[in-house]
Motif scaffolding. Structure first.
Motif, short mmCIF file in Angstrom:
data_model
loop_
_atom_site.label_atom_id
_atom_site.label_comp_id
_atom_site.label_asym_id
_atom_site.label_seq_id
_atom_site.Cartn_x
_atom_site.Cartn_y
_atom_site.Cartn_z
N ASP A 1 1.10 -16.32 -25.12
CA ASP A 1 -0.24 -16.27 -24.52
C ASP A 1 -0.18 -16.55 -23.02
OD1 ASP A 1 -1.32 -15.69 -26.98
OD2 ASP A 1 -2.20 -17.68 -27.29
N GLN A 2 0.56 -17.58 -22.63
CA GLN A 2 0.65 -17.94 -21.21
C GLN A 2 1.35 -16.85 -20.39
OE1 GLN A 2 1.90 -21.98 -20.12
NE2 GLN A 2 1.68 -22.51 -22.30
N ILE A 3 2.44 -16.31 -20.94
CA ILE A 3 3.21 -15.32 -20.19
C ILE A 3 2.43 -14.02 -20.05
CG2 ILE A 3 5.29 -13.87 -20.30
CD1 ILE A 3 6.78 -16.41 -21.31
N VAL A 4 1.75 -13.60 -21.09
CA VAL A 4 0.99 -12.35 -21.03
C VAL A 4 -0.05 -12.37 -19.91
CG1 VAL A 4 -0.74 -10.98 -22.28
CG2 VAL A 4 1.39 -11.62 -23.40
N VAL A 5 -0.73 -13.50 -19.75
CA VAL A 5 -1.77 -13.56 -18.72
C VAL A 5 -1.28 -14.07 -17.37
CG1 VAL A 5 -3.64 -13.82 -20.40
CG2 VAL A 5 -2.61 -15.85 -19.40
N GLY A 6 -0.13 -14.75 -17.34
CA GLY A 6 0.28 -15.39 -16.10
C GLY A 6 1.46 -14.81 -15.37
N THR A 7 2.18 -13.88 -15.98
CA THR A 7 3.39 -13.38 -15.35
C THR A 7 3.09 -12.41 -14.21
OG1 THR A 7 5.54 -12.38 -15.77
CG2 THR A 7 3.70 -11.46 -16.96
N ASP A 8 3.99 -12.43 -13.25
CA ASP A 8 3.88 -11.55 -12.09
C ASP A 8 4.20 -10.10 -12.48
OD1 ASP A 8 3.38 -11.48 -9.24
OD2 ASP A 8 5.50 -11.01 -8.98
N THR A 9 5.15 -9.93 -13.38
CA THR A 9 5.56 -8.61 -13.86
C THR A 9 5.09 -8.45 -15.30
OG1 THR A 9 7.54 -8.71 -12.47
CG2 THR A 9 7.57 -7.14 -14.30
N PRO A 10 4.31 -7.43 -15.61
CA PRO A 10 3.90 -7.23 -17.01
C PRO A 10 5.11 -7.14 -17.93
CG PRO A 10 2.67 -5.78 -15.55
CD PRO A 10 3.76 -6.40 -14.72
N MET A 11 5.03 -7.85 -19.05
CA MET A 11 6.15 -7.96 -19.98
C MET A 11 5.79 -7.44 -21.36
SD MET A 11 8.92 -9.44 -18.77
CE MET A 11 9.23 -9.90 -17.07
N HIS A 12 6.79 -6.90 -22.04
CA HIS A 12 6.72 -6.64 -23.47
C HIS A 12 7.43 -7.78 -24.16
CE1 HIS A 12 6.02 -2.00 -23.46
NE2 HIS A 12 4.90 -2.69 -23.34
N PHE A 13 6.97 -8.12 -25.38
CA PHE A 13 7.53 -9.22 -26.14
C PHE A 13 7.88 -8.74 -27.54
CE2 PHE A 13 6.79 -12.41 -29.43
CZ PHE A 13 7.69 -13.39 -29.04
N SER A 14 9.01 -9.22 -28.06
CA SER A 14 9.35 -9.00 -29.45
C SER A 14 9.83 -10.32 -30.05
CB SER A 14 10.45 -7.95 -29.61
OG SER A 14 10.80 -7.84 -30.98
N GLY A 15 9.32 -10.64 -31.22
CA GLY A 15 9.76 -11.83 -31.93
C GLY A 15 10.77 -11.52 -33.01
N ASN A 16 11.15 -10.28 -33.15
CA ASN A 16 12.06 -9.90 -34.23
C ASN A 16 13.15 -8.93 -33.79
OD1 ASN A 16 10.63 -11.22 -36.47
ND2 ASN A 16 9.01 -9.81 -35.90
N LYS A 17 13.43 -8.83 -32.52
CA LYS A 17 14.36 -7.81 -32.04
C LYS A 17 15.80 -8.25 -32.19
CE LYS A 17 15.33 -4.00 -30.95
NZ LYS A 17 15.67 -3.80 -32.34
N GLY A 18 16.57 -7.49 -32.93
CA GLY A 18 17.99 -7.76 -33.06
C GLY A 18 18.72 -7.38 -31.79
N LEU A 19 19.58 -8.27 -31.31
CA LEU A 19 20.36 -8.02 -30.10
C LEU A 19 21.85 -8.11 -30.42
CD1 LEU A 19 18.53 -10.26 -27.45
CD2 LEU A 19 18.24 -7.80 -27.83
N ARG A 20 22.61 -7.20 -29.84
CA ARG A 20 24.08 -7.30 -29.89
C ARG A 20 24.49 -8.05 -28.63
NH1 ARG A 20 23.64 -1.76 -30.72
NH2 ARG A 20 24.73 -1.38 -28.76
N VAL A 21 25.05 -9.23 -28.82
CA VAL A 21 25.46 -10.05 -27.68
C VAL A 21 26.95 -10.33 -27.77
CG1 VAL A 21 23.18 -11.09 -27.30
CG2 VAL A 21 24.78 -12.19 -28.86
N GLU A 22 27.53 -10.70 -26.65
CA GLU A 22 28.96 -10.94 -26.56
C GLU A 22 29.37 -12.20 -27.33
OE1 GLU A 22 31.16 -8.86 -25.04
OE2 GLU A 22 29.45 -7.54 -24.67
#
Length: 189
Positions: free
Chosen positions: A53-74
């Motif tokens: 909630d805070q980031i959606v209304v307060g960020t300088d750059t509009p952001m997309h958010f995912s709470g379930n995104k699988g990432l391949r990390v090192e």
């Protein structure tokens, strides 16, 4: 025709990718270990909701958010790549990073990942932090419920982040570019 014998890492990765976890559970491959986590508690999800909630209304750059995104990390050493599902993944909206992404996508373009500790907090504090740094994710926000504090890790270099700003719940955290905002942690505890 000669057949190559699969390595233990290949067998673990293949087994992991074939898992069919119960609804709501998460399976991750972290430093060669398959970790299955039950659905999160209400307090855990409340913290995520407050932050989003805070980031959606307060960020300088509009952001997309995912709470379930699988990432391949090192991962460390010769281990197969880690496959993690952060509690939160933020990417600049202009990238449309999640639109055509595979189930397990690479980290390029991710601005920040978030973990809110639960049953196995040491994984969030150590293994995931190092994996995110190795993968070049610029910001990692760790909300440590057990310790009652939030830590923003930045400036990844090699196996870790070179900068960490931490404070108890209730203290504000400055999120740098591309966010350029202050995150209020008073309702995290």
């Amino acid at each position: 025709m000669a057949h190559e014998i699969p390595t233990q890492e290949d067998v673990v990765l293949d087994g992991f990718l074939a898992l069919d976890t119960p609804l709501g559970f998460r399976a991750e491959l972290i430093e060669g270990e398959i970790v299955v986590t039950p659905p999160p508690s209400g307090r855990h999800e409340h913290i995520i909701a407050e932050m989003v909630d805070q980031i959606v209304v307060g960020t300088d750059t509009p952001m997309h958010f995912s709470g379930n995104k699988g990432l391949r990390v090192e991962s460390a050493g010769a281990l197969s790549g880690n496959h993690v599902i952060p509690d939160g993944t933020f990417a600049p909206r202009e990238l449309s990073l999640f639109r055509d992404a595979e189930s397990w996508m690479p980290c390029a373009g991710v601005a920040m990942v978030v973990e809110v500790t639960s049953q196995r907090a040491e994984i969030d504090r150590e293994a995931k932090r190092r994996s995110y740094a190795r993968s070049g994710i610029p910001l990692y926000l760790l909300v440590d419920r057990e310790k009652g504090k939030a830590t923003l890790f930045s400036e990844p270099e090699g196996d870790d982040y070179t900068t960490a700003h931490s404070g108890p719940f209730g203290k504000e955290i400055e999120l740098p570019a591309p966010f350029k905002m202050t995150l209020d942690t008073s309702d995290f505890g």
